[in-house]
Motif scaffolding. Structure first.
Motif, PDB file in Angstrom:
ATOM      1  N   ARG A   1       5.814   5.976 -27.862  1.00 53.70           N
ATOM      2  CA  ARG A   1       7.198   6.290 -28.190  1.00 53.70           C
ATOM      3  C   ARG A   1       8.087   5.058 -28.006  1.00 53.70           C
ATOM      4  N   PHE A   2       7.813   4.249 -26.989  1.00 53.08           N
ATOM      5  CA  PHE A   2       8.626   3.052 -26.779  1.00 53.08           C
ATOM      6  C   PHE A   2       8.521   2.109 -27.967  1.00 53.08           C
ATOM      7  N   PHE A   3       7.281   1.746 -28.349  1.00 48.73           N
ATOM      8  CA  PHE A   3       7.130   0.771 -29.422  1.00 48.73           C
ATOM      9  C   PHE A   3       7.575   1.335 -30.762  1.00 48.73           C
ATOM     10  N   ARG A   4       7.343   2.631 -30.998  1.00 48.86           N
ATOM     11  CA  ARG A   4       7.754   3.205 -32.276  1.00 48.86           C
ATOM     12  C   ARG A   4       9.278   3.235 -32.379  1.00 48.86           C
ATOM     13  N   SER A   5       9.956   3.644 -31.311  1.00 48.42           N
ATOM     14  CA  SER A   5      11.421   3.699 -31.342  1.00 48.42           C
ATOM     15  C   SER A   5      12.027   2.306 -31.372  1.00 48.42           C
ATOM     16  N   PHE A   6      11.460   1.381 -30.589  1.00 45.48           N
ATOM     17  CA  PHE A   6      11.993   0.017 -30.557  1.00 45.48           C
ATOM     18  C   PHE A   6      11.796  -0.664 -31.900  1.00 45.48           C
ATOM     19  N   HIS A   7      10.607  -0.513 -32.477  1.00 46.86           N
ATOM     20  CA  HIS A   7      10.333  -1.158 -33.758  1.00 46.86           C
ATOM     21  C   HIS A   7      11.142  -0.531 -34.882  1.00 46.86           C
ATOM     22  N   ARG A   8      11.409   0.751 -34.774  1.00 44.36           N
ATOM     23  CA  ARG A   8      12.105   1.441 -35.854  1.00 44.36           C
ATOM     24  C   ARG A   8      13.615   1.257 -35.800  1.00 44.36           C
ATOM     25  N   ARG A   9      14.209   1.249 -34.604  1.00 44.28           N
ATOM     26  CA  ARG A   9      15.669   1.236 -34.537  1.00 44.28           C
ATOM     27  C   ARG A   9      16.226   0.440 -33.366  1.00 44.28           C
ATOM     28  N   PHE A  10      15.396  -0.273 -32.602  1.00 45.65           N
ATOM     29  CA  PHE A  10      15.896  -1.021 -31.439  1.00 45.65           C
ATOM     30  C   PHE A  10      16.625  -0.106 -30.454  1.00 45.65           C
ATOM     31  N   PHE A  11      16.357   1.192 -30.478  1.00 49.93           N
ATOM     32  CA  PHE A  11      17.085   2.164 -29.651  1.00 49.93           C
ATOM     33  C   PHE A  11      18.596   2.081 -29.915  1.00 49.93           C
ATOM     34  N   ASP A  12      18.978   1.638 -31.103  1.00 52.89           N
ATOM     35  CA  ASP A  12      20.379   1.367 -31.404  1.00 52.89           C
ATOM     36  C   ASP A  12      20.918   2.281 -32.492  1.00 52.89           C
ATOM     37  N   GLY A  13      20.379   3.491 -32.577  1.00 51.41           N
ATOM     38  CA  GLY A  13      20.930   4.484 -33.481  1.00 51.41           C
ATOM     39  C   GLY A  13      20.855   4.083 -34.947  1.00 51.41           C
ATOM     40  N   ASP A  14      21.837   4.536 -35.714  1.00 52.59           N
ATOM     41  CA  ASP A  14      21.853   4.280 -37.154  1.00 52.59           C
ATOM     42  C   ASP A  14      21.991   2.794 -37.468  1.00 52.59           C
ATOM     43  N   ARG A  15      22.750   2.083 -36.644  1.00 53.13           N
ATOM     44  CA  ARG A  15      22.905   0.650 -36.889  1.00 53.13           C
ATOM     45  C   ARG A  15      21.568  -0.073 -36.784  1.00 53.13           C
ATOM     46  N   GLY A  16      20.791   0.278 -35.758  1.00 58.31           N
ATOM     47  CA  GLY A  16      19.513  -0.385 -35.561  1.00 58.31           C
ATOM     48  C   GLY A  16      18.517  -0.073 -36.660  1.00 58.31           C
ATOM     49  N   ILE A  17      18.408   1.201 -37.049  1.00 59.35           N
ATOM     50  CA  ILE A  17      17.412   1.570 -38.060  1.00 59.35           C
ATOM     51  C   ILE A  17      17.783   0.990 -39.425  1.00 59.35           C
ATOM     52  N   THR A  18      19.073   0.913 -39.733  1.00 59.86           N
ATOM     53  CA  THR A  18      19.497   0.335 -41.002  1.00 59.86           C
ATOM     54  C   THR A  18      19.215  -1.162 -41.039  1.00 59.86           C
ATOM     55  N   LEU A  19      19.520  -1.847 -39.942  1.00 55.78           N
ATOM     56  CA  LEU A  19      19.290  -3.290 -39.872  1.00 55.78           C
ATOM     57  C   LEU A  19      17.813  -3.622 -40.018  1.00 55.78           C
TER      58      LEU A  19
ATOM     59  N   GLU B   1      19.342   2.718 -21.925  1.00 56.08           N
ATOM     60  CA  GLU B   1      19.976   4.032 -22.052  1.00 56.08           C
ATOM     61  C   GLU B   1      19.130   4.974 -22.903  1.00 56.08           C
ATOM     62  N   GLY B   2      18.483   4.435 -23.935  1.00 56.30           N
ATOM     63  CA  GLY B   2      17.647   5.262 -24.791  1.00 56.30           C
ATOM     64  C   GLY B   2      16.439   5.823 -24.059  1.00 56.30           C
ATOM     65  N   ILE B   3      15.842   5.019 -23.196  1.00 52.67           N
ATOM     66  CA  ILE B   3      14.693   5.491 -22.415  1.00 52.67           C
ATOM     67  C   ILE B   3      15.129   6.593 -21.456  1.00 52.67           C
ATOM     68  N   LYS B   4      16.294   6.442 -20.859  1.00 55.36           N
ATOM     69  CA  LYS B   4      16.777   7.449 -19.912  1.00 55.36           C
ATOM     70  C   LYS B   4      17.004   8.808 -20.586  1.00 55.36           C
ATOM     71  N   GLU B   5      17.288   8.783 -21.883  1.00 55.25           N
ATOM     72  CA  GLU B   5      17.541  10.050 -22.584  1.00 55.25           C
ATOM     73  C   GLU B   5      16.303  10.926 -22.663  1.00 55.25           C
ATOM     74  N   TYR B   6      15.136  10.365 -22.418  1.00 63.75           N
ATOM     75  CA  TYR B   6      13.913  11.174 -22.428  1.00 63.75           C
ATOM     76  C   TYR B   6      13.710  11.925 -21.119  1.00 63.75           C
ATOM     77  N   ALA B   7      14.550  11.650 -20.128  1.00 62.45           N
ATOM     78  CA  ALA B   7      14.515  12.410 -18.877  1.00 62.45           C
ATOM     79  C   ALA B   7      15.309  13.703 -19.059  1.00 62.45           C
ATOM     80  N   PRO B   8      15.075  14.717 -18.213  1.00 66.65           N
ATOM     81  CA  PRO B   8      15.867  15.955 -18.320  1.00 66.65           C
ATOM     82  C   PRO B   8      17.359  15.661 -18.198  1.00 66.65           C
ATOM     83  N   GLN B   9      18.134  16.180 -19.121  1.00 69.48           N
ATOM     84  CA  GLN B   9      19.561  15.899 -19.140  1.00 69.48           C
ATOM     85  C   GLN B   9      20.396  16.998 -18.489  1.00 69.48           C
TER      86      GLN B   9
END
Length: 597
Positions: A155-173, A434-442
């Motif tokens: 999940r770390f590498f897929r999310s980082f590679h896909r969007r840099f954990f930076d939401g729509d801005r990251g995935i678009t870039l 911050e993105g990694i922390k979101e995978y913890a119970p909120q």
């Protein structure tokens, strides 16, 4: 009468082409190649560091599942003696039964067959706390072997590679980077001549600059087809984003398969039982001969179909290219999709992911993709270094040259673009944490309010924390009993107040609605059956419910070793960038000393 002598007609001889015209054409070709070379350099200078990090994370993403398997013993399984090997021995009923026992209040989001021999099956489960878990199952016995949060190496590498954990801005870039990568590959290949020789040239005794230049050219040529493939699939991801932004993603998909006809649902009663999951798998195999079932998802509501997909002789497509919709109560086939019958655009959509990440051929193609990705990654870094050094030489050599022959003025912004890229990586670092922390119970577990009976339906009413009905609280009706609740509508109503009822939304087994009520108020849950009959249950809002403080996000629970991998990647990436900057600084100091002599 005399006849003219027949002589062969001679083709008139054209005057020789002036030497000036030949020189003009050669000069145009030279200027065109020089323009191409400068374009290659400008893209590498300004976008090289960004592409380096994207390609580095993508290279490791290809083997991320295998890294998780090495780190987490819960993902290792043993096949019982006598059980058929592979998909023929998977017990889908046992796996679903185990999940129901282990997570009675959880929602099963789907079960996925093991990716390789010796690996566990994977299920995603959503808990009442709003957290998604990864649950590992023995596919032969159904036994639950362990669980982690949704966060792991994959999940770390897929999310980082896909969007840099930076939401729509990251995935678009990142998706947009497919365009400059394509231009870099084509411009470099077209410019350099003698590429057959360059494939086997690596001079180690001519200095660092020649060595890195040979390495850059050789890696670019060897990995040309791979680079074009990665660039084109990345461009397709960018096109997908455009369709999603235009709310027209369906245009890229195949015709949706049928669901259960709503008009027929009244025939199955208030809480019809589902069939054993092995029956759904067998039905799918009969509908698609040769299908190797890879995943199964049960419907969220009575009108949905059981979703079954898998492989059927074409590993270049995603599992979803071959799928079957099965009626959850009768087991009849509702619809079938075959990869061989997909039209061009949906077929491309199902080819992109396996080709981009290299998992179409199992472990060996993943390893090959990782090695080719690393070669591309460091080729980009080497090329960026060479262009920075070359730029300094070109500036010194062009002080007295005509302006038209000087390097692009755009190249002078390389320092600014590098600085912006490094500053953005600081933002990415913060977003990743911050993105990694979101995978913890909120949020804490919901508070039980009361259990009610409305006709044939029994449900426990829960209040999501923080529970403060006076300000608006999310109340969930968690239905009990076997089978799927088969009602037309469910609402919460306050008979003593003049306001519209609150309609419960979400999965049929645990719908919820936001309700505003004071302690002691009477609430009524009203359930309308598909036949038109209505059942009600009345309860009071307890006065003991108090607003609770939401627990601060903590780090997600994950397998031992995952943090070491994430940390090692961060250190390695930072080290490469620092090393690159150090090489640039050393080259700059060497140039200064040379000028001083």
């Amino acid at each position: 009468m005399s006849t003219p002598s027949s002589t062969a007609t001679k083709k008139p001889t054209l005057p020789p082409e002036p030497a000036q015209a030949k020189g003009t054409r050669k000069k145009k070709r030279a200027n065109w190649r020089k323009l191409l070379f400068r374009l290659h350099g400008w893209l590498g200078l300004n976008l090289g560091l960004l592409l380096f990090v994207i390609c580095l994370s993508g290279s490791f993403a290809t083997l991320s599942n295998e890294i998780d398997w090495l780190l987490n013993p819960d993902q290792h399984i043993e096949r019982p003696a006598g059980a058929p090997a592979g998909v023929a021995g998977y017990d889908w009923t046992a796996m679903h039964d185990s999940l129901r026992k282990a997570f009675p209040d959880g929602r099963n989001l789907g079960i996925y067959a093991p990716e390789a021999r010796g690996s566990a099956a994977l299920s995603y489960v959503e808990t009442p706390r709003g957290q998604r878990l990864k649950v590992y199952l023995n596919p032969y016995t159904g036994a639950v072997q362990g669980r982690t949060s949704f966060f792991n190496v994959q999940r770390f590498f897929r999310s980082f590679h896909r969007r840099f954990f930076d939401g729509d801005r990251g995935i678009t870039l990142i998706a947009f980077m497919g365009f400059p990568m394509l231009l870099l590959a084509l411009s470099g290949f077209i410019y350099y001549r003698g590429w057959l020789k360059q494939m086997v040239t690596l001079r180690r005794d001519k200095g660092a600059r020649i060595f890195w230049s040979d390495l850059h050219k050789g890696a670019g040529i060897w990995g040309l087809l791979f680079t074009l493939l990665i660039a084109l699939t990345g461009i397709f991801y960018f096109v997908e984003l455009g369709y999603i932004a235009a709310d027209n993603y369906e245009a890229l998909q195949a015709e949706p398969l049928p669901q259960v006809e709503t008009a027929s649902l009244d025939d199955y009663g208030p809480q019809p039982p589902l069939l054993p999951e092995n029956a759904y798998a067998e039905t799918a195999r009969e509908a698609l001969p040769g299908l190797q079932v890879r995943s199964m998802r049960l419907p969220r509501r009575p009108g949905g179909a059981v979703y079954v997909d898998g492989q059927r002789g074409n590993p270049l497509t995603r599992d979803r290219a071959n799928k079957v919709h099965v009626h959850p109560f009768t087991g009849e086939v509702l619809g079938v999709q075959k990869s061989s019958e997909l039209s061009t655009v949906p077929l491309i959509g199902d080819l992109v992911d396996p080709l981009h990440f290299g998992y179409f051929g199992g472990l060996w193609t993943k390893i090959l993709w990782c090695l080719l990705g690393l070669m591309l990654t460091f080729s980009i870094l080497a090329g960026t270094y060479l262009w920075v050094v070359r730029l300094g030489d070109a500036r010194r050599a062009s002080k007295d040259a005509p302006r038209s022959l000087r390097p692009f003025s755009w190249l002078r912004g390389a320092v600014v673009s590098v600085a912006i890229t490094l500053a953005y990586f600081v933002v990415v670092t913060s977003a990743t944490v911050e993105g990694i922390k979101e995978y913890a119970p909120q949020r804490p577990a919901p508070q039980a309010v009361v259990e009610v009976q409305a006709g044939p339906y029994r449900a426990q009413i829960e209040c999501a924390t923080p529970c403060n009905p006076a300000e608006g609280a999310a109340l969930t009706a968690r239905f009990r009993g076997a089978g799927m609740p088969n009602y037309q509508a469910a609402t919460f109503d306050a008979p003593d107040r003049e306001r519209s009822p609150d309609t419960l939304q979400g999965p049929a087994g645990a719908p919820s609605a936001t309700v505003v009520a004071l302690p002691g108020d009477t609430l009524q849950m009203r359930i309308k059956e598909r036949s038109g009959a209505t059942h009600t249950a009345t309860f009071r809002v307890p006065s003991g419910l108090q607003a609770a403080t939401v627990a601060e996000a903590s780090w997600p629970r994950t397998a031992p070793g995952v943090w070491w991998v994430v940390g090692a990647f961060a250190v390695f990436t930072a080290g490469c960038l620092v090393g690159w900057l150090a090489m640039i600084a050393r080259a700059y100091r060497a140039a200064q000393r040379k000028n001083a002599q």
